[in-house]
Design a protein around this motif. Structure first.
Motif, PDB file in Angstrom:
ATOM      1  N   UNK A 146       0.831  -1.201   0.000  1.00  0.00           N
ATOM      2  CA  UNK A 146       0.000   0.000   0.000  1.00  0.00           C
ATOM      3  C   UNK A 146       0.865   1.251   0.000  1.00  0.00           C
ATOM      4  N   UNK A 147       0.573   2.153  -0.914  1.00  0.00           N
ATOM      5  CA  UNK A 147       1.225   3.459  -0.963  1.00  0.00           C
ATOM      6  C   UNK A 147       0.145   4.507  -0.707  1.00  0.00           C
ATOM      7  N   UNK A 148       0.041   4.990   0.544  1.00  0.00           N
ATOM      8  CA  UNK A 148      -1.060   5.899   0.924  1.00  0.00           C
ATOM      9  C   UNK A 148      -0.759   7.359   0.551  1.00  0.00           C
ATOM     10  N   UNK A 149      -0.581   7.618  -0.730  1.00  0.00           N
ATOM     11  CA  UNK A 149      -0.201   8.947  -1.216  1.00  0.00           C
ATOM     12  C   UNK A 149      -1.180  10.008  -0.712  1.00  0.00           C
ATOM     13  N   UNK A 154      -6.812  14.707   2.902  1.00  0.00           N
ATOM     14  CA  UNK A 154      -8.276  14.801   2.887  1.00  0.00           C
ATOM     15  C   UNK A 154      -8.891  13.713   3.760  1.00  0.00           C
ATOM     16  N   UNK A 155     -10.080  13.998   4.225  1.00  0.00           N
ATOM     17  CA  UNK A 155     -10.838  13.034   5.027  1.00  0.00           C
ATOM     18  C   UNK A 155     -11.163  11.788   4.195  1.00  0.00           C
ATOM     19  N   UNK A 156     -11.478  11.995   2.933  1.00  0.00           N
ATOM     20  CA  UNK A 156     -11.789  10.888   2.023  1.00  0.00           C
ATOM     21  C   UNK A 156     -10.643   9.879   1.978  1.00  0.00           C
ATOM     22  N   UNK A 157      -9.424  10.366   1.807  1.00  0.00           N
ATOM     23  CA  UNK A 157      -8.259   9.487   1.737  1.00  0.00           C
ATOM     24  C   UNK A 157      -7.994   8.802   3.080  1.00  0.00           C
ATOM     25  N   UNK A 158      -8.027   9.584   4.148  1.00  0.00           N
ATOM     26  CA  UNK A 158      -7.734   9.025   5.471  1.00  0.00           C
ATOM     27  C   UNK A 158      -8.775   7.970   5.856  1.00  0.00           C
ATOM     28  N   UNK A 159     -10.047   8.266   5.621  1.00  0.00           N
ATOM     29  CA  UNK A 159     -11.102   7.288   5.920  1.00  0.00           C
ATOM     30  C   UNK A 159     -10.921   6.014   5.104  1.00  0.00           C
TER      31      UNK A 159
END
Length: 191
Positions: A146-149, A154-159
């Motif tokens: 996983x590459x959590x760029x 944003x909340x969308x990405x973190x969630x």
């Protein structure tokens, strides 16, 4: 002769290399460092330590083994780095498959040796494809990288990343210091 010097002289004179506590036939920590940080093949490496080292032997074995088996790496990556990801995968002797449509991700996971997920250009469609691919990868015991760029942007990405980490087994997380720090304070375990 000092006590410390006598001690170490005795250790090296009386013990075989595999009888000392620091001996590693395969230097896992160092090898994982190279893999996780994508150290280039032409990087200059200084191997510091006591006794004989098998680091270079193991690195050569990894590259040769990858080339020998030519594994398929399924990428769901962002459009900014898709060409770079494909070229790096080819350079290490693996074959890239860049497939992110929900209609086919499970088929690619079925034949892949690993799944690499990058959320650089995350949207609802890509999110659904990633969820479907990671679920299938877990069912088949295919490693997931996983590459959590931009996870903290944003909340969308973190969630989404929290959902992945809480629900699925992720084999490895690759990220910059900011991305890793964002995840380290998140209330989710890494499987």
């Amino acid at each position: 002769m000092s006590e410390k010097k006598q001690h170490w002289e005795k250790v090296f004179a009386t013990k075989q290399e595999n009888e000392v506590s620091w001996f590693q036939p395969k230097p896992e920590t160092s090898i994982n460092f190279f893999i996780e940080n994508q150290i280039p093949k032409d990087a200059k490496i200084i191997d510091i330590g006591g006794g004989d080292s098998y680091l270079i032997d193991n690195l050569i074995d990894i590259v040769n083994n990858t080339k020998k088996h030519n594994p398929l790496i399924h990428h769901i990556t962002n459009y900014v780095t898709v060409n770079d990801c494909a070229n790096v995968t080819l350079a290490i002797g693996a074959s890239p498959a860049m497939a992110d449509d929900e209609a086919e991700v499970e088929e690619f996971v079925n034949i892949a040796s690993a799944l690499l997920v990058n959320i650089g250009t995350l949207n609802k469609e890509i999110k659904n494809s990633i969820l479907k691919a990671v679920k299938k990868a877990n069912e088949l015991n295919v490693p997931v990288i996983l590459d959590p760029v931009g996870v903290g942007a944003s909340k969308f990405r973190k969630d989404f990343i929290n959902e992945l980490l809480e629900t699925y087994k992720i084999s490895s997380i690759r990220g910059n210091i900011s991305e890793i720090n964002t995840q380290m304070i998140a209330p989710c375990p890494i499987a």
